[in-house]
Design a protein around this motif. Structure first.
Motif, PDB file in Angstrom:
ATOM      1  N   GLY A   1       0.847  -1.188   0.000  1.00  0.00           N
ATOM      2  CA  GLY A   1       0.000   0.000   0.000  1.00  0.00           C
ATOM      3  C   GLY A   1       0.878   1.232   0.000  1.00  0.00           C
ATOM      4  N   PRO A   2       0.291   2.414   0.173  1.00  0.00           N
ATOM      5  CA  PRO A   2       1.068   3.655   0.140  1.00  0.00           C
ATOM      6  C   PRO A   2       2.257   3.616   1.089  1.00  0.00           C
ATOM      7  N   ALA A   3       3.401   4.129   0.622  1.00  0.00           N
ATOM      8  CA  ALA A   3       4.620   4.077   1.416  1.00  0.00           C
ATOM      9  C   ALA A   3       5.450   5.339   1.193  1.00  0.00           C
ATOM     10  N   LEU A   4       6.098   5.784   2.262  1.00  0.00           N
ATOM     11  CA  LEU A   4       7.021   6.910   2.196  1.00  0.00           C
ATOM     12  C   LEU A   4       8.357   6.454   2.755  1.00  0.00           C
ATOM     13  N   LEU A   5       9.425   6.672   1.980  1.00  0.00           N
ATOM     14  CA  LEU A   5      10.768   6.241   2.370  1.00  0.00           C
ATOM     15  C   LEU A   5      11.664   7.445   2.590  1.00  0.00           C
ATOM     16  N   ILE A   6      12.457   7.386   3.672  1.00  0.00           N
ATOM     17  CA  ILE A   6      13.488   8.395   3.924  1.00  0.00           C
ATOM     18  C   ILE A   6      14.798   7.672   4.240  1.00  0.00           C
ATOM     19  N   GLY A   7      15.890   8.438   4.260  1.00  0.00           N
ATOM     20  CA  GLY A   7      17.179   7.904   4.644  1.00  0.00           C
ATOM     21  C   GLY A   7      17.513   8.273   6.075  1.00  0.00           C
ATOM     22  N   MET A   8      18.813   8.186   6.406  1.00  0.00           N
ATOM     23  CA  MET A   8      19.273   8.465   7.771  1.00  0.00           C
ATOM     24  C   MET A   8      20.093   9.751   7.834  1.00  0.00           C
ATOM     25  N   ASP A   9      20.039  10.541   6.748  1.00  0.00           N
ATOM     26  CA  ASP A   9      20.932  11.697   6.627  1.00  0.00           C
ATOM     27  C   ASP A   9      20.267  13.030   6.927  1.00  0.00           C
ATOM     28  N   THR A  10      18.998  13.022   7.330  1.00  0.00           N
ATOM     29  CA  THR A  10      18.289  14.284   7.580  1.00  0.00           C
ATOM     30  C   THR A  10      17.680  14.264   8.987  1.00  0.00           C
TER      31      THR A  10
ATOM     32  N   LEU B   1      10.886   9.851  -0.652  1.00  0.00           N
ATOM     33  CA  LEU B   1      10.126   9.432  -1.825  1.00  0.00           C
ATOM     34  C   LEU B   1       8.912   8.665  -1.340  1.00  0.00           C
ATOM     35  N   GLY B   2       7.756   9.114  -1.764  1.00  0.00           N
ATOM     36  CA  GLY B   2       6.514   8.452  -1.385  1.00  0.00           C
ATOM     37  C   GLY B   2       5.750   7.996  -2.609  1.00  0.00           C
ATOM     38  N   LEU B   3       5.196   6.794  -2.553  1.00  0.00           N
ATOM     39  CA  LEU B   3       4.446   6.236  -3.673  1.00  0.00           C
ATOM     40  C   LEU B   3       3.124   5.673  -3.175  1.00  0.00           C
ATOM     41  N   ALA B   4       2.029   6.134  -3.771  1.00  0.00           N
ATOM     42  CA  ALA B   4       0.722   5.592  -3.410  1.00  0.00           C
ATOM     43  C   ALA B   4       0.605   4.134  -3.826  1.00  0.00           C
ATOM     44  N   ASP B   5       1.200   3.808  -4.968  1.00  0.00           N
ATOM     45  CA  ASP B   5       1.227   2.433  -5.476  1.00  0.00           C
ATOM     46  C   ASP B   5       2.695   2.070  -5.689  1.00  0.00           C
ATOM     47  N   PRO B   6       3.339   1.483  -4.678  1.00  0.00           N
ATOM     48  CA  PRO B   6       4.781   1.248  -4.762  1.00  0.00           C
ATOM     49  C   PRO B   6       5.166   0.331  -5.924  1.00  0.00           C
TER      50      PRO B   6
END
Length: 205
Positions: free
Chosen positions: A91-100, A130-135
């Motif tokens: 389902g919808p997903a938002l990904l971030i890193g560890m640098d912020t 980066l976020g995707l409603a449909d990954p």
């Protein structure tokens, strides 16, 4: 509701934040990486989400707060590892890193009701979110990573696929000592800022 993903390396000396050395030692750079990761994970923990996932290269440590599933990063380049992280979401997903480490729960609280993707540009030309409603993993595979045009290419990939893209604020990644001081000034009460103060004091002894 949304799955929140954090992609990270275990903060071990010599394996993380190598561009911080010098002026910092590998051990200090790892401590700064751990503090940045901890701040990022705590922001995710405070954000409404269906699921919180740490996509980790390495082994979890005491810095991992409760409430996270931990999955191993796959082999391959960063584009393949990001794609694989999204492939595991249904389902919808938002990904971030560890640098912020300056990221906040408010920035991470996204609503896909009237858009298909979220894009968070980074000052160095990459992207911090980066976020995707449909990954769809195909949206990331083949994007050149760690270049000055990574963000532009990734965003164009989203637009070219016909997605409605909503932009998040531009943030600065922590790569160099100058980045570290600039980011700490934006989040002066976080663990990262406190660790930077300790490391800076140590280098001036």
């Amino acid at each position: 509701m949304t799955t929140l993903l954090v992609i990270a390396k275990e903060p071990l000396p010599g394996r993380v934040k190598t561009r911080l050395t010098p002026p910092f030692t590998p051990r200090e750079a790892a401590a700064l990486a751990e503090a940045a990761l901890t701040d990022s994970l705590l922001a995710v923990a405070a954000t409404p989400a269906t699921r919180r996932v740490l996509v980790l290269d390495g082994t979890p440590g005491p810095w991992l707060p409760p409430g996270f599933d931990v999955v191993r990063q796959c082999a391959g380049g960063l584009d393949a590892r990001l794609a694989d992280a999204f492939a595991a979401c249904d389902g919808p997903a938002l990904l971030i890193g560890m640098d912020t480490p300056q990221v906040t729960p408010e920035l991470l609280t996204v609503d896909f009701t009237d858009c298909d993707a979220y894009f968070g540009p980074a000052e160095d030309g990459g992207f911090w979110a980066l976020g995707l409603a449909d990954p769809d993993p195909a949206l990331l595979r083949g994007v050149p990573m760690s270049t000055p045009v990574t963000g532009a290419v990734q965003r164009e990939r989203l637009v070219g696929a016909g997605l409605r893209v909503r932009d998040l604020p531009r943030l600065r990644d922590v790569d160099t000592a100058a980045d570290a001081h600039a980011v700490a000034a934006l989040a002066p009460y976080g663990r990262f800022a406190a660790q930077l103060t300790r490391c800076t004091a140590a280098t001036h002894r």
